[in-house]
Enzyme design. Sequence first.
Site, short mmCIF file in Angstrom:
data_model
loop_
_atom_site.label_atom_id
_atom_site.label_comp_id
_atom_site.label_asym_id
_atom_site.label_seq_id
_atom_site.Cartn_x
_atom_site.Cartn_y
_atom_site.Cartn_z
N SER A 228 -4.56 -8.30 16.13
CA SER A 228 -5.48 -7.81 17.16
C SER A 228 -5.38 -8.77 18.33
CB SER A 228 -6.91 -7.84 16.59
OG SER A 228 -7.86 -7.78 17.63
N TYR B 21 -13.84 -11.68 12.12
CA TYR B 21 -12.75 -10.74 12.41
C TYR B 21 -11.66 -11.44 13.22
CZ TYR B 21 -10.26 -6.57 14.08
OH TYR B 21 -9.29 -5.64 14.38
P1 NDP Z 1 -10.31 2.23 10.43
O1 NDP Z 1 -11.61 1.60 10.14
O2 NDP Z 1 -10.26 3.53 11.13
O3 NDP Z 1 -9.44 2.34 9.10
C1 NDP Z 1 -9.35 1.23 8.24
C2 NDP Z 1 -8.78 1.67 6.92
O4 NDP Z 1 -8.83 0.54 6.02
C3 NDP Z 1 -9.58 2.79 6.27
O5 NDP Z 1 -8.70 3.70 5.65
C4 NDP Z 1 -10.42 2.04 5.25
O6 NDP Z 1 -10.77 2.80 4.12
C5 NDP Z 1 -9.47 0.94 4.83
N1 NDP Z 1 -10.20 -0.14 4.18
C6 NDP Z 1 -11.25 -0.85 4.68
N2 NDP Z 1 -11.73 -1.69 3.76
C7 NDP Z 1 -10.99 -1.50 2.63
C8 NDP Z 1 -11.04 -2.04 1.32
N3 NDP Z 1 -11.96 -2.93 0.95
N4 NDP Z 1 -10.13 -1.61 0.42
C9 NDP Z 1 -9.20 -0.69 0.75
N5 NDP Z 1 -9.14 -0.12 1.96
C10 NDP Z 1 -10.02 -0.52 2.90
O7 NDP Z 1 -9.51 1.12 11.29
P2 NDP Z 1 -8.28 1.24 12.30
O8 NDP Z 1 -7.38 2.32 11.88
O9 NDP Z 1 -8.81 1.20 13.66
O10 NDP Z 1 -7.59 -0.18 12.05
C11 NDP Z 1 -6.37 -0.35 11.37
C12 NDP Z 1 -5.91 -1.77 11.62
O11 NDP Z 1 -5.69 -1.98 13.02
C13 NDP Z 1 -6.91 -2.84 11.20
O12 NDP Z 1 -6.20 -3.93 10.66
C14 NDP Z 1 -7.59 -3.23 12.50
O13 NDP Z 1 -8.11 -4.52 12.43
C15 NDP Z 1 -6.42 -3.11 13.45
N6 NDP Z 1 -6.78 -2.95 14.85
C16 NDP Z 1 -7.36 -1.78 15.30
C17 NDP Z 1 -7.66 -1.61 16.65
C18 NDP Z 1 -8.28 -0.36 17.16
O14 NDP Z 1 -8.58 -0.30 18.39
N7 NDP Z 1 -8.48 0.66 16.37
C19 NDP Z 1 -7.35 -2.68 17.63
C20 NDP Z 1 -6.76 -3.86 17.07
C21 NDP Z 1 -6.48 -3.97 15.72
P3 NDP Z 1 -12.00 3.85 4.17
O15 NDP Z 1 -11.52 4.96 5.05
O16 NDP Z 1 -12.16 4.25 2.77
O17 NDP Z 1 -13.15 3.11 4.76
#
Ligand code: NDP
Length: 245
Positions: A153, A166
């Site tokens: 990020s 985070y």
């Molecule tokens: P979302 O919250 O939309 O999706 C995250 C996913 O991770 C979900 O499928 C969630 O599962 C899963 N997850 C969370 N906790 C667990 C756990 N304990 N065990 C297994 N699975 C888990 O996030 P994004 O798609 O936005 O983010 C994806 C990546 O990109 C992350 O690493 C985030 O930090 C990074 N990022 C995102 C940005 C953005 O603007 N969107 C910007 C910068 C970085 P469930 O659906 O079941 O909750």
Amino acid sequence: MENYTAAPDLLKAKTILVTGAGDGIGRTAALTYAQHGATVILLGRTVAKLEKVYDEIMTISAPEPIIHPLDLQNASDEDYRILGDNILEQCGQLDGLLHNAAILGPRTPIQFYPVDSWMQLMQVNVNAPFMMTRALLPALQAAPEASVIFTSSSVGRKGRAYWGAYSVSKFAVEGFMQVLSDELRQTSSIRVNSIDPGATRTAMRKAAYPAEDPYTLKGPEDLMPLYLYLMGSDSKSVTGQALTA
Ligand code: NDP
């Protein structure tokens, strides 16, 4: 990298694991990798979401994916060992690993940051990718040229007030990427890189910026050229790089 066009069969015969494959960027990456020929291992905590992605993949005549439910908050070393053994048994090798799952945690000053939230976040965002990578290295080493991608990020490259655990967790992810890349560069054909997706229309972004109009943001599909490039053999010699989508 927006101009990169992946060959339609870029990932043919490859096995790729995506964490957090049920939603957001991970869901789109899983669908995109399958579309380009990969057998995708869909790992996440909400089975219903993983099943939905499985069904979507089955409608695009891609290889049948594998669902592997796992809650990274509670998963033990033994769970990761089982995952590694299953992959070696069922697939023989692991060609790609996308560490995508993460949680956001509270945005609050360090003085008031709840200690239990800090610990939980570090478990999902840092300790889980460490334990998983460690357990999957034999399967990655069995592939001729594997790619490991960490998700960072902007706050993992420059600290920002109130982003607490985070932000610190994403710095740790960048550090882990560098250590692993440097270690494997000499001894294997595994490459290791990180991606900062940038502001992207997902549930996490909505939670971080509730007042923002999501339609001013790029969607996860706009990131896929970079996600494909790093996963496929066009990036064979790229390792230790912190890239931005
Ligand atoms: P979302 O919250 O939309 O999706 C995250 C996913 O991770 C979900 O499928 C969630 O599962 C899963 N997850 C969370 N906790 C667990 C756990 N304990 N065990 C297994 N699975 C888990 O996030 P994004 O798609 O936005 O983010 C994806 C990546 O990109 C992350 O690493 C985030 O930090 C990074 N990022 C995102 C940005 C953005 O603007 N969107 C910007 C910068 C970085 P469930 O659906 O079941 O909750």
